[in-house]
Design a protein around this motif. Structure first.
Motif, PDB file in Angstrom:
ATOM      1  N   MET A   1       0.834  -1.171   0.000  1.00  0.00           N
ATOM      2  CA  MET A   1       0.000   0.000   0.000  1.00  0.00           C
ATOM      3  C   MET A   1       0.880   1.235   0.000  1.00  0.00           C
ATOM      4  O   MET A   1       2.061   1.164   0.289  1.00  0.00           O
ATOM      5  CB  MET A   1      -0.959  -0.011   1.186  1.00  0.00           C
ATOM      6  N   LEU A   2       0.258   2.351  -0.306  1.00  0.00           N
ATOM      7  CA  LEU A   2       0.939   3.643  -0.280  1.00  0.00           C
ATOM      8  C   LEU A   2       0.211   4.550   0.698  1.00  0.00           C
ATOM      9  O   LEU A   2      -1.015   4.664   0.653  1.00  0.00           O
ATOM     10  CB  LEU A   2       0.919   4.285  -1.675  1.00  0.00           C
ATOM     11  N   VAL A   3       0.975   5.198   1.584  1.00  0.00           N
ATOM     12  CA  VAL A   3       0.426   6.183   2.503  1.00  0.00           C
ATOM     13  C   VAL A   3       0.930   7.550   2.060  1.00  0.00           C
ATOM     14  O   VAL A   3       2.134   7.797   2.049  1.00  0.00           O
ATOM     15  CB  VAL A   3       0.822   5.908   3.967  1.00  0.00           C
ATOM     16  N   VAL A   4       0.002   8.406   1.666  1.00  0.00           N
ATOM     17  CA  VAL A   4       0.335   9.763   1.233  1.00  0.00           C
ATOM     18  C   VAL A   4       0.207  10.681   2.445  1.00  0.00           C
ATOM     19  O   VAL A   4      -0.815  10.678   3.123  1.00  0.00           O
ATOM     20  CB  VAL A   4      -0.612  10.227   0.107  1.00  0.00           C
ATOM     21  N   GLY A   5       1.259  11.452   2.698  1.00  0.00           N
ATOM     22  CA  GLY A   5       1.278  12.278   3.905  1.00  0.00           C
ATOM     23  C   GLY A   5       1.792  11.475   5.084  1.00  0.00           C
ATOM     24  O   GLY A   5       1.389  11.670   6.229  1.00  0.00           O
ATOM     25  N   ALA A   6       2.706  10.570   4.808  1.00  0.00           N
ATOM     26  CA  ALA A   6       3.163   9.599   5.799  1.00  0.00           C
ATOM     27  C   ALA A   6       3.992  10.187   6.930  1.00  0.00           C
ATOM     28  O   ALA A   6       4.172   9.536   7.952  1.00  0.00           O
ATOM     29  CB  ALA A   6       3.960   8.493   5.106  1.00  0.00           C
ATOM     30  N   ALA A   7       4.476  11.402   6.791  1.00  0.00           N
ATOM     31  CA  ALA A   7       5.244  12.013   7.882  1.00  0.00           C
ATOM     32  C   ALA A   7       4.337  12.755   8.855  1.00  0.00           C
ATOM     33  O   ALA A   7       4.781  13.184   9.913  1.00  0.00           O
ATOM     34  CB  ALA A   7       6.304  12.965   7.329  1.00  0.00           C
ATOM     35  N   GLY A   8       3.068  12.878   8.521  1.00  0.00           N
ATOM     36  CA  GLY A   8       2.119  13.533   9.418  1.00  0.00           C
ATOM     37  C   GLY A   8       1.646  12.592  10.512  1.00  0.00           C
ATOM     38  O   GLY A   8       1.977  11.402  10.521  1.00  0.00           O
ATOM     39  N   ALA A   9       0.844  13.121  11.411  1.00  0.00           N
ATOM     40  CA  ALA A   9       0.374  12.329  12.552  1.00  0.00           C
ATOM     41  C   ALA A   9      -0.445  11.120  12.106  1.00  0.00           C
ATOM     42  O   ALA A   9      -0.169   9.986  12.501  1.00  0.00           O
ATOM     43  CB  ALA A   9      -0.439  13.204  13.497  1.00  0.00           C
ATOM     44  N   VAL A  10      -1.443  11.335  11.267  1.00  0.00           N
ATOM     45  CA  VAL A  10      -2.307  10.227  10.825  1.00  0.00           C
ATOM     46  C   VAL A  10      -1.534   9.284   9.912  1.00  0.00           C
ATOM     47  O   VAL A  10      -1.599   8.062  10.059  1.00  0.00           O
ATOM     48  CB  VAL A  10      -3.570  10.767  10.122  1.00  0.00           C
ATOM     49  N   GLY A  11      -0.783   9.839   8.982  1.00  0.00           N
ATOM     50  CA  GLY A  11      -0.005   9.005   8.063  1.00  0.00           C
ATOM     51  C   GLY A  11       1.018   8.154   8.784  1.00  0.00           C
ATOM     52  O   GLY A  11       1.218   6.978   8.463  1.00  0.00           O
ATOM     53  N   GLY A  12       1.682   8.732   9.779  1.00  0.00           N
ATOM     54  CA  GLY A  12       2.667   7.981  10.551  1.00  0.00           C
ATOM     55  C   GLY A  12       2.042   6.825  11.306  1.00  0.00           C
ATOM     56  O   GLY A  12       2.603   5.726  11.362  1.00  0.00           O
ATOM     57  N   LEU A  13       0.877   7.060  11.871  1.00  0.00           N
ATOM     58  CA  LEU A  13       0.168   5.971  12.557  1.00  0.00           C
ATOM     59  C   LEU A  13      -0.293   4.918  11.556  1.00  0.00           C
ATOM     60  O   LEU A  13      -0.224   3.718  11.826  1.00  0.00           O
ATOM     61  CB  LEU A  13      -1.011   6.512  13.349  1.00  0.00           C
ATOM     62  N   ALA A  14      -0.759   5.365  10.381  1.00  0.00           N
ATOM     63  CA  ALA A  14      -1.210   4.420   9.349  1.00  0.00           C
ATOM     64  C   ALA A  14      -0.065   3.508   8.900  1.00  0.00           C
ATOM     65  O   ALA A  14      -0.268   2.301   8.713  1.00  0.00           O
ATOM     66  CB  ALA A  14      -1.794   5.172   8.156  1.00  0.00           C
ATOM     67  N   LEU A  15       1.131   4.062   8.740  1.00  0.00           N
ATOM     68  CA  LEU A  15       2.287   3.228   8.368  1.00  0.00           C
ATOM     69  C   LEU A  15       2.526   2.137   9.407  1.00  0.00           C
ATOM     70  O   LEU A  15       2.729   0.969   9.069  1.00  0.00           O
ATOM     71  CB  LEU A  15       3.549   4.081   8.257  1.00  0.00           C
ATOM     72  N   GLN A  16       2.513   2.531  10.668  1.00  0.00           N
ATOM     73  CA  GLN A  16       2.775   1.567  11.730  1.00  0.00           C
ATOM     74  C   GLN A  16       1.684   0.514  11.830  1.00  0.00           C
ATOM     75  O   GLN A  16       1.968  -0.675  12.017  1.00  0.00           O
ATOM     76  CB  GLN A  16       2.921   2.299  13.067  1.00  0.00           C
ATOM     77  N   LEU A  17       0.427   0.937  11.701  1.00  0.00           N
ATOM     78  CA  LEU A  17      -0.677  -0.017  11.762  1.00  0.00           C
ATOM     79  C   LEU A  17      -0.628  -0.979  10.575  1.00  0.00           C
ATOM     80  O   LEU A  17      -0.927  -2.170  10.723  1.00  0.00           O
ATOM     81  CB  LEU A  17      -2.012   0.715  11.825  1.00  0.00           C
ATOM     82  N   ALA A  18      -0.249  -0.474   9.411  1.00  0.00           N
ATOM     83  CA  ALA A  18      -0.113  -1.347   8.241  1.00  0.00           C
ATOM     84  C   ALA A  18       0.928  -2.430   8.513  1.00  0.00           C
ATOM     85  O   ALA A  18       0.701  -3.623   8.258  1.00  0.00           O
ATOM     86  CB  ALA A  18       0.266  -0.535   7.010  1.00  0.00           C
ATOM     87  N   ARG A  19       2.058  -2.037   9.061  1.00  0.00           N
ATOM     88  CA  ARG A  19       3.119  -2.998   9.355  1.00  0.00           C
ATOM     89  C   ARG A  19       2.662  -4.020  10.396  1.00  0.00           C
ATOM     90  O   ARG A  19       2.939  -5.208  10.278  1.00  0.00           O
ATOM     91  CB  ARG A  19       4.361  -2.248   9.838  1.00  0.00           C
ATOM     92  N   LEU A  20       1.924  -3.559  11.411  1.00  0.00           N
ATOM     93  CA  LEU A  20       1.434  -4.480  12.444  1.00  0.00           C
ATOM     94  C   LEU A  20       0.504  -5.542  11.881  1.00  0.00           C
ATOM     95  O   LEU A  20       0.405  -6.641  12.424  1.00  0.00           O
ATOM     96  CB  LEU A  20       0.725  -3.706  13.561  1.00  0.00           C
ATOM     97  N   THR A  21      -0.198  -5.213  10.790  1.00  0.00           N
ATOM     98  CA  THR A  21      -1.100  -6.189  10.175  1.00  0.00           C
ATOM     99  C   THR A  21      -0.397  -7.035   9.117  1.00  0.00           C
ATOM    100  O   THR A  21      -1.024  -7.883   8.499  1.00  0.00           O
ATOM    101  CB  THR A  21      -2.310  -5.493   9.528  1.00  0.00           C
ATOM    102  N   GLY A  22       0.880  -6.776   8.893  1.00  0.00           N
ATOM    103  CA  GLY A  22       1.639  -7.545   7.915  1.00  0.00           C
ATOM    104  C   GLY A  22       1.649  -6.947   6.525  1.00  0.00           C
ATOM    105  O   GLY A  22       2.205  -7.545   5.601  1.00  0.00           O
ATOM    106  N   ALA A  23       1.049  -5.787   6.344  1.00  0.00           N
ATOM    107  CA  ALA A  23       1.036  -5.143   5.021  1.00  0.00           C
ATOM    108  C   ALA A  23       2.395  -4.507   4.728  1.00  0.00           C
ATOM    109  O   ALA A  23       3.125  -4.116   5.636  1.00  0.00           O
ATOM    110  CB  ALA A  23      -0.055  -4.073   4.970  1.00  0.00           C
ATOM    111  N   HIS A  24       2.705  -4.406   3.464  1.00  0.00           N
ATOM    112  CA  HIS A  24       3.899  -3.698   3.018  1.00  0.00           C
ATOM    113  C   HIS A  24       3.454  -2.298   2.627  1.00  0.00           C
ATOM    114  O   HIS A  24       2.533  -2.141   1.831  1.00  0.00           O
ATOM    115  CB  HIS A  24       4.526  -4.406   1.808  1.00  0.00           C
ATOM    116  N   ALA A  25       4.112  -1.292   3.208  1.00  0.00           N
ATOM    117  CA  ALA A  25       3.672   0.083   2.970  1.00  0.00           C
ATOM    118  C   ALA A  25       4.833   0.959   2.537  1.00  0.00           C
ATOM    119  O   ALA A  25       5.914   0.921   3.122  1.00  0.00           O
ATOM    120  CB  ALA A  25       3.022   0.657   4.222  1.00  0.00           C
ATOM    121  N   ASP A  26       4.592   1.754   1.512  1.00  0.00           N
ATOM    122  CA  ASP A  26       5.505   2.789   1.067  1.00  0.00           C
ATOM    123  C   ASP A  26       4.928   4.136   1.487  1.00  0.00           C
ATOM    124  O   ASP A  26       3.752   4.236   1.836  1.00  0.00           O
ATOM    125  CB  ASP A  26       5.675   2.765  -0.454  1.00  0.00           C
TER     126      ASP A  26
END
Length: 171
Positions: A1-26
């Motif tokens: 998956m791709l997280v746009v705005g990944a350095a922001g508060a919501v984007g940063g949490l989304a990256l971590q949650l994606a990883r916790l579920t086993g997803a690969h995130a850019d």
């Protein structure tokens, strides 16, 4: 998956949650100096220019910034945005809004308490200096975050409890 705005508060949490579920995130961030922060928050790759994203690669895109990355979405991919910008011309693109519920918030709090989910805190203020924290937040001089849900509760309780009661106003 791709997280746009990944350095922001919501984007940063989304990256971590994606990883916790086993997803690969850019990650797509707004500036080159934000790329490392996104990688530290679990992004496999981070870029700062939408035109550098691989075309048709991502099965899912979470847009927190309102940046058009439709070309990076795979055919039949899912595009979800929380930004207040027009959605791209992508079949099935949808906007999502936060819907709080106690179960999800408790789960997030547990992930934070067990250090599985990391909050980035720009600054810390003692509880007796809530006014300064609030002023910094209001002025956007800081991306101040409170370090735990219980700290937020204590601060809000203190602010509410320190206000005059309706019967005391106007005395």
């Amino acid at each position: 998956m791709l997280v746009v705005g990944a350095a922001g508060a919501v984007g940063g949490l989304a990256l971590q949650l994606a990883r916790l579920t086993g997803a690969h995130a850019d990650a797509l961030v707004s500036r080159p100096d934000h790329e490392q922060a996104a990688v530290e928050l679990c992004a496999e790759r981070a870029r700062h220019r939408p035109q550098d994203l691989p075309r048709g690669r991502y099965a899912a895109v979470l847009d927190t910034a309102g940046t058009d990355v439709a070309a990076a979405l795979a055919p039949a991919g899912r595009f979800v945005s929380i930004a207040d910008h027009p959605l791209p011309d992508v079949p099935g693109a949808r906007r999502s809004y936060v819907q709080e519920n106690a179960t999800d918030l408790a789960h997030l709090a547990k992930l934070i308490d067990t250090d599985e989910l990391r909050l980035r805190i720009a600054d810390r203020f003692p509880l007796d200096d809530v006014r300064t924290a609030h002023e910094c937040f209001e002025a956007a001089a800081s991306s101040a975050r409170f370090s735990s849900p219980s700290e937020v509760h204590r601060v809000l309780r203190r602010r509410i409890c320190s206000q005059p009661r309706p019967s005391e106003r106007g005395r």
